[in-house]
Design a protein around this motif. Structure first.
Motif, PDB file in Angstrom:
ATOM      1  N   ASP A   1      13.063  30.909   9.181  1.00 23.13           N
ATOM      2  CA  ASP A   1      13.498  30.033  10.272  1.00 23.13           C
ATOM      3  C   ASP A   1      12.964  28.615  10.064  1.00 23.13           C
ATOM      4  OD1 ASP A   1      14.786  32.151  11.561  1.00 23.13           O
ATOM      5  OD2 ASP A   1      12.977  32.690  12.674  1.00 23.13           O
ATOM      6  N   GLU A   2      11.880  28.487   9.310  1.00 24.53           N
ATOM      7  CA  GLU A   2      11.238  27.198   9.057  1.00 24.53           C
ATOM      8  C   GLU A   2      11.681  26.585   7.735  1.00 24.53           C
ATOM      9  OE1 GLU A   2       8.713  25.642  10.996  1.00 24.53           O
ATOM     10  OE2 GLU A   2       8.785  27.199  12.531  1.00 24.53           O
ATOM     11  N   VAL A   3      11.995  27.426   6.754  1.00 29.78           N
ATOM     12  CA  VAL A   3      12.300  26.983   5.396  1.00 29.78           C
ATOM     13  C   VAL A   3      13.779  27.192   5.116  1.00 29.78           C
ATOM     14  CG1 VAL A   3      11.903  27.507   2.969  1.00 29.78           C
ATOM     15  CG2 VAL A   3       9.982  27.468   4.557  1.00 29.78           C
ATOM     16  N   VAL A   4      14.475  26.122   4.774  1.00 27.39           N
ATOM     17  CA  VAL A   4      15.901  26.198   4.476  1.00 27.39           C
ATOM     18  C   VAL A   4      16.180  25.711   3.054  1.00 27.39           C
ATOM     19  CG1 VAL A   4      18.183  25.332   5.146  1.00 27.39           C
ATOM     20  CG2 VAL A   4      16.485  25.863   6.902  1.00 27.39           C
ATOM     21  N   LYS A   5      15.457  24.672   2.635  1.00 31.23           N
ATOM     22  CA  LYS A   5      15.718  24.030   1.343  1.00 31.23           C
ATOM     23  C   LYS A   5      14.689  24.457   0.302  1.00 31.23           C
ATOM     24  CE  LYS A   5      17.649  19.936   3.502  1.00 31.23           C
ATOM     25  NZ  LYS A   5      17.449  18.514   3.736  1.00 31.23           N
ATOM     26  N   LEU A   6      15.071  24.302  -0.946  1.00 26.59           N
ATOM     27  CA  LEU A   6      14.206  24.664  -2.058  1.00 26.59           C
ATOM     28  C   LEU A   6      12.900  23.872  -2.036  1.00 26.59           C
ATOM     29  CD1 LEU A   6      13.786  26.292  -4.633  1.00 26.59           C
ATOM     30  CD2 LEU A   6      15.143  24.581  -5.847  1.00 26.59           C
ATOM     31  N   ASP A   7      12.961  22.570  -1.791  1.00 31.59           N
ATOM     32  CA  ASP A   7      11.716  21.798  -1.773  1.00 31.59           C
ATOM     33  C   ASP A   7      10.824  22.188  -0.605  1.00 31.59           C
ATOM     34  OD1 ASP A   7      13.259  20.467   0.185  1.00 31.59           O
ATOM     35  OD2 ASP A   7      12.549  18.484  -0.398  1.00 31.59           O
ATOM     36  N   GLU A   8      11.407  22.613   0.513  1.00 32.16           N
ATOM     37  CA  GLU A   8      10.600  23.076   1.637  1.00 32.16           C
ATOM     38  C   GLU A   8       9.828  24.335   1.266  1.00 32.16           C
ATOM     39  OE1 GLU A   8      13.526  21.410   5.198  1.00 32.16           O
ATOM     40  OE2 GLU A   8      13.598  23.525   4.661  1.00 32.16           O
ATOM     41  N   LEU A   9      10.499  25.258   0.594  1.00 36.51           N
ATOM     42  CA  LEU A   9       9.830  26.472   0.141  1.00 36.51           C
ATOM     43  C   LEU A   9       8.684  26.127  -0.804  1.00 36.51           C
ATOM     44  CD1 LEU A   9       9.500  29.517  -0.194  1.00 36.51           C
ATOM     45  CD2 LEU A   9      11.361  29.448  -1.868  1.00 36.51           C
ATOM     46  N   CYS A  10       8.912  25.209  -1.703  1.00 40.48           N
ATOM     47  CA  CYS A  10       7.896  24.821  -2.677  1.00 40.48           C
ATOM     48  C   CYS A  10       6.709  24.139  -2.005  1.00 40.48           C
ATOM     49  CB  CYS A  10       8.494  23.901  -3.730  1.00 40.48           C
ATOM     50  SG  CYS A  10       9.788  24.713  -4.680  1.00 40.48           S
ATOM     51  N   MET A  11       6.978  23.207  -1.094  1.00 43.51           N
ATOM     52  CA  MET A  11       5.894  22.520  -0.394  1.00 43.51           C
ATOM     53  C   MET A  11       5.098  23.492   0.463  1.00 43.51           C
ATOM     54  SD  MET A  11       7.365  18.772   0.623  1.00 43.51           S
ATOM     55  CE  MET A  11       9.055  19.201   0.996  1.00 43.51           C
ATOM     56  N   LEU A  12       5.787  24.412   1.134  1.00 42.56           N
ATOM     57  CA  LEU A  12       5.100  25.393   1.964  1.00 42.56           C
ATOM     58  C   LEU A  12       4.195  26.278   1.116  1.00 42.56           C
ATOM     59  CD1 LEU A  12       4.642  26.776   4.709  1.00 42.56           C
ATOM     60  CD2 LEU A  12       6.600  28.250   4.144  1.00 42.56           C
ATOM     61  N   ALA A  13       4.726  26.818   0.027  1.00 44.06           N
ATOM     62  CA  ALA A  13       3.926  27.693  -0.841  1.00 44.06           C
ATOM     63  C   ALA A  13       2.734  26.920  -1.420  1.00 44.06           C
ATOM     64  CB  ALA A  13       4.798  28.268  -1.949  1.00 44.06           C
ATOM     65  N   ALA A  14       2.963  25.681  -1.849  1.00 42.50           N
ATOM     66  CA  ALA A  14       1.878  24.874  -2.407  1.00 42.50           C
ATOM     67  C   ALA A  14       0.805  24.600  -1.351  1.00 42.50           C
ATOM     68  CB  ALA A  14       2.427  23.572  -2.986  1.00 42.50           C
ATOM     69  N   TRP A  15       1.211  24.308  -0.123  1.00 41.96           N
ATOM     70  CA  TRP A  15       0.251  24.078   0.958  1.00 41.96           C
ATOM     71  C   TRP A  15      -0.543  25.345   1.253  1.00 41.96           C
ATOM     72  CZ3 TRP A  15       0.942  25.884   6.269  1.00 41.96           C
ATOM     73  CH2 TRP A  15      -0.096  25.477   7.113  1.00 41.96           C
ATOM     74  N   MET A  16       0.144  26.475   1.341  1.00 47.81           N
ATOM     75  CA  MET A  16      -0.544  27.727   1.641  1.00 47.81           C
ATOM     76  C   MET A  16      -1.522  28.100   0.528  1.00 47.81           C
ATOM     77  SD  MET A  16       2.402  29.945   3.724  1.00 47.81           S
ATOM     78  CE  MET A  16       2.626  31.004   2.374  1.00 47.81           C
ATOM     79  N   LYS A  17      -1.272  27.630  -0.680  1.00 47.82           N
ATOM     80  CA  LYS A  17      -2.154  27.881  -1.823  1.00 47.82           C
ATOM     81  C   LYS A  17      -3.263  26.830  -1.926  1.00 47.82           C
ATOM     82  CE  LYS A  17      -3.222  30.193  -5.526  1.00 47.82           C
ATOM     83  NZ  LYS A  17      -3.962  31.416  -5.388  1.00 47.82           N
ATOM     84  N   GLY A  18      -3.193  25.791  -1.080  1.00 50.28           N
ATOM     85  CA  GLY A  18      -4.220  24.746  -1.107  1.00 50.28           C
ATOM     86  C   GLY A  18      -3.948  23.652  -2.115  1.00 50.28           C
ATOM     87  N   LEU A  19      -2.694  23.492  -2.531  1.00 51.09           N
ATOM     88  CA  LEU A  19      -2.335  22.517  -3.553  1.00 51.09           C
ATOM     89  C   LEU A  19      -1.576  21.311  -2.993  1.00 51.09           C
ATOM     90  CD1 LEU A  19      -0.972  25.059  -6.205  1.00 51.09           C
ATOM     91  CD2 LEU A  19      -3.257  24.032  -6.107  1.00 51.09           C
TER      92      LEU A  19
END
Length: 118
Positions: free
Chosen positions: A77-95
């Motif tokens: 519901d929060e992630v629609v675009k490829l870059d959003e998925l990437c930024m979210l995963a990177a943030w959750m990983k601390g990057l």
């Protein structure tokens, strides 16, 4: 729930959100035979990349397993675009810094599930 692809790529070279973006692009390209030209930053996962919702869920599962992350309920519901998925995963990983597009409630759920959230 759908099974994750058997051959996830190594993760040791993922040091920032752009490396995460490239890792996810390779995953989608290799597992779903999506033309890399379709996998741009602003590509919508389902329409532009041509992924079914079940395939997007498998991508999330693969990222989770590969990077020891936990995507909370409501991620799609929060992630629609490829870059959003990437930024979210990177943030959750601390990057990466907290992505601006996520809601406050979702941020709290991410932080509760992932200690590395910056």
């Amino acid at each position: 729930m759908p099974e994750a692809p058997a051959m996830a790529q190594p993760t040791e070279d993922v040091k920032n959100w752009m490396n995460m973006f490239r890792w996810i692009v390779k995953l989608i390209r290799d597992e779903y035979e999506v033309d890399e030209a379709s996998l741009t930053r602003c590509s919508v996962l389902e329409t532009d990349c041509g992924l079914a919702i079940e395939q997007v869920e498998v991508v999330l599962d693969t990222i989770s397993e590969s990077f020891a992350l936990r995507f909370p309920a409501g991620t799609l519901d929060e992630v629609v675009k490829l870059d959003e998925l990437c930024m979210l995963a990177a943030w959750m990983k601390g990057l990466y810094k907290r992505p601006e597009f996520i809601s406050a409630g979702f941020e709290q759920r991410c932080r509760a599930a992932n200690a590395a959230c910056g």
